[in-house]
Design a protein around this motif. Structure first.
Motif: not given
Length: 74
Positions: A51-54, A56-65, A33-41
């Protein structure tokens, strides 16, 4: 009164594993969800830095999960 040195029941072990698994699923879904929001922003120039920060946080969360340890070390 339960005995202090008794091993945990199988049901408790299964429920703990399901809880850890659901935590990972929530992290991956929230990351996507954060990746999609970051792309939209990132489409707009004004929101691009946020958008870039959000994203990248989404990517980090996916990789961590996906790659985080499910069971604690023994």
């Amino acid at each position: 009164m339960p005995i202090a040195n008794s091993p945990p029941s199988p049901l408790r072990h299964v429920l703990a594993m399901v809880g850890h698994f659901l935590g990972h699923v929530v992290a991956v879904v929230l990351g996507f969800v954060l990746i999609i929001v970051g792309l939209a922003m990132g489409v707009t120039m004004v929101l691009l830095p946020a958008g870039v920060v959000i994203g990248l946080l989404g990517v980090a969360l996916v990789v961590g999960g996906v790659f985080a340890r499910i069971t604690p070390p023994a």
